[in-house]
Design an enzyme around this catalytic site. Structure first.
Site, short mmCIF file in Angstrom:
data_model
loop_
_atom_site.label_atom_id
_atom_site.label_comp_id
_atom_site.label_asym_id
_atom_site.label_seq_id
_atom_site.Cartn_x
_atom_site.Cartn_y
_atom_site.Cartn_z
N ASN A 14 -55.98 25.87 31.63
CA ASN A 14 -54.52 25.89 31.53
C ASN A 14 -53.97 25.27 32.80
OD1 ASN A 14 -51.82 26.48 31.29
ND2 ASN A 14 -52.05 28.69 31.67
N LYS A 49 -50.96 24.63 33.48
CA LYS A 49 -49.59 25.09 33.79
C LYS A 49 -48.72 23.87 34.13
CE LYS A 49 -51.68 29.33 35.44
NZ LYS A 49 -51.45 30.62 36.02
N HIS A 69 -48.21 33.54 27.11
CA HIS A 69 -48.78 33.66 28.46
C HIS A 69 -47.85 34.56 29.28
CE1 HIS A 69 -50.13 32.63 32.48
NE2 HIS A 69 -51.22 32.14 31.93
N GLU A 110 -46.76 34.33 32.14
CA GLU A 110 -45.70 33.60 32.88
C GLU A 110 -44.52 33.31 31.95
OE1 GLU A 110 -48.28 30.57 34.46
OE2 GLU A 110 -49.15 32.06 35.80
N GLU A 165 -55.52 38.79 29.46
CA GLU A 165 -55.23 38.35 30.83
C GLU A 165 -54.47 39.45 31.55
OE1 GLU A 165 -55.39 33.88 31.25
OE2 GLU A 165 -53.35 34.34 30.64
N GLY A 223 -53.86 34.23 38.94
CA GLY A 223 -53.46 33.45 40.11
C GLY A 223 -53.51 34.23 41.41
N SER A 262 -58.12 34.70 37.30
CA SER A 262 -58.92 34.29 38.47
C SER A 262 -60.40 34.05 38.13
CB SER A 262 -58.78 35.32 39.60
OG SER A 262 -57.42 35.37 40.02
C1 PEP Z 1 -53.99 31.52 33.50
O1 PEP Z 1 -53.32 30.55 33.80
O2 PEP Z 1 -53.95 31.95 32.37
C2 PEP Z 1 -54.84 32.12 34.53
C3 PEP Z 1 -55.66 33.09 34.19
O3 PEP Z 1 -54.73 31.63 35.82
P1 PEP Z 1 -55.79 31.84 37.02
O4 PEP Z 1 -57.14 31.47 36.47
O5 PEP Z 1 -55.33 30.94 38.09
O6 PEP Z 1 -55.76 33.28 37.40
#
Ligand code: PEP
Length: 242
Positions: free
Chosen positions: A10, A12, A94, A96, A163, A169, A203
């Site tokens: 992803n 983003k 997501h 975000e 998630e 992040g 992460s």
């Molecule tokens: C994500 O964007 O869904 C995500 C899990 O980001 P990261 O791997 O940076 O934590």
């Protein structure tokens, strides 16, 4: 049928045309991978990325879509448009988007329906905040998100991404036993549990990918930060030996 591991990047709101060389480098790695490989670049790069990946083992996806097919919705992209640009999947709900755009599970469900009508595979994200986890409410929150976000007739044609919001992040990863317990719980809530893929996101990096992907109910990863660099994303793809 065994569930094939799905490694999803992803990007983003990252990426310019000058970054498209990433796909050239990823092509031979995806060709040899024991996993399905999907990258979700920003909408501005989707068509170019899909054109570049045509005939390869790399799939391209969107990061969001509107509930409608077309209309007066300035700034939005429909599922049909993503499909037309070459997408096969779309990430929905997501955290975000839930946090920054106030997306509710009911809206996510409507988007998932639109995605399926357009022939896209929705990747529906769920996850608890740290406060919710510390209050012992992680399963309750994720269960409620799942119930409201998944179309009632959704079977193996949807992908779920667990998630934990606090792990996205931040460099923090959920403990393996918590991931295992949550994935088993999610599977117990699904209409077609044995056939539906459940990804872990939060992460994921080369250092922890193999351990997470080895967990029984983890069928892949949704990778944010580590999907931006070819070396780290490739290492995660290689870690998925199935
Ligand atoms: C994500 O964007 O869904 C995500 C899990 O980001 P990261 O791997 O940076 O934590």
């Amino acid at each position: 049928m065994p569930r094939r591991i799905l490694i999803t990047g992803n990007w983003k709101m990252h990426g310019l045309r000058s970054d498209l060389g990433f796909f050239e480098a990823l092509t031979p790695i995806a060709a040899k991978a024991g996993a399905e490989v999907l990258v979700c670049p920003p909408a501005s790069l989707l068509a170019a990325a899909a054109a570049q990946c045509a005939g390869t083992e790399i799939r391209i996806g969107g990061q969001d879509c509107h509930t409608g097919q077309s209309g007066a919705h300035t700034g939005d992209v429909s599922a049909m448009m993503l499909r037309d640009a070459g997408a096969s999947h779309v990430i929905l709900g997501h955290s975000e988007r839930r946090q920054e755009h106030g997306e509710t599970s009911i809206l996510v469900c409507a988007k998932a329906k639109a995605a399926r009508v357009a022939g896209l595979i929705p990747i529906i994200c769920v996850g608890e905040t740290l406060t919710e986890r510390e209050a012992g409410r992680a399963h309750e929150i994720v269960g409620a998100q799942l119930k409201a976000s998944l179309p009632a007739d959704a079977g193996a044609g949807v992908v779920i991404a667990y998630e934990p919001v606090w792990a996205i992040g931040t460099g923090l990863t959920a403990a393996a036993e918590d991931v295992a317990s949550m994935h088993a719980f999610i599977r117990s809530q699904l209409r077609e549990p044995a056939a539906t893929r459940i990804l872990y996101g939060g992460s994921v990096k080369p250092e922890n990918a193999a351990e997470l992907l080895a967990l029984e109910d983890v069928d892949g990863a949704l990778v944010g930060g580590a999907s931006l660099q070819i070396d780290s994303f490739a290492a995660i793809v290689v870690a998925a030996k199935q």
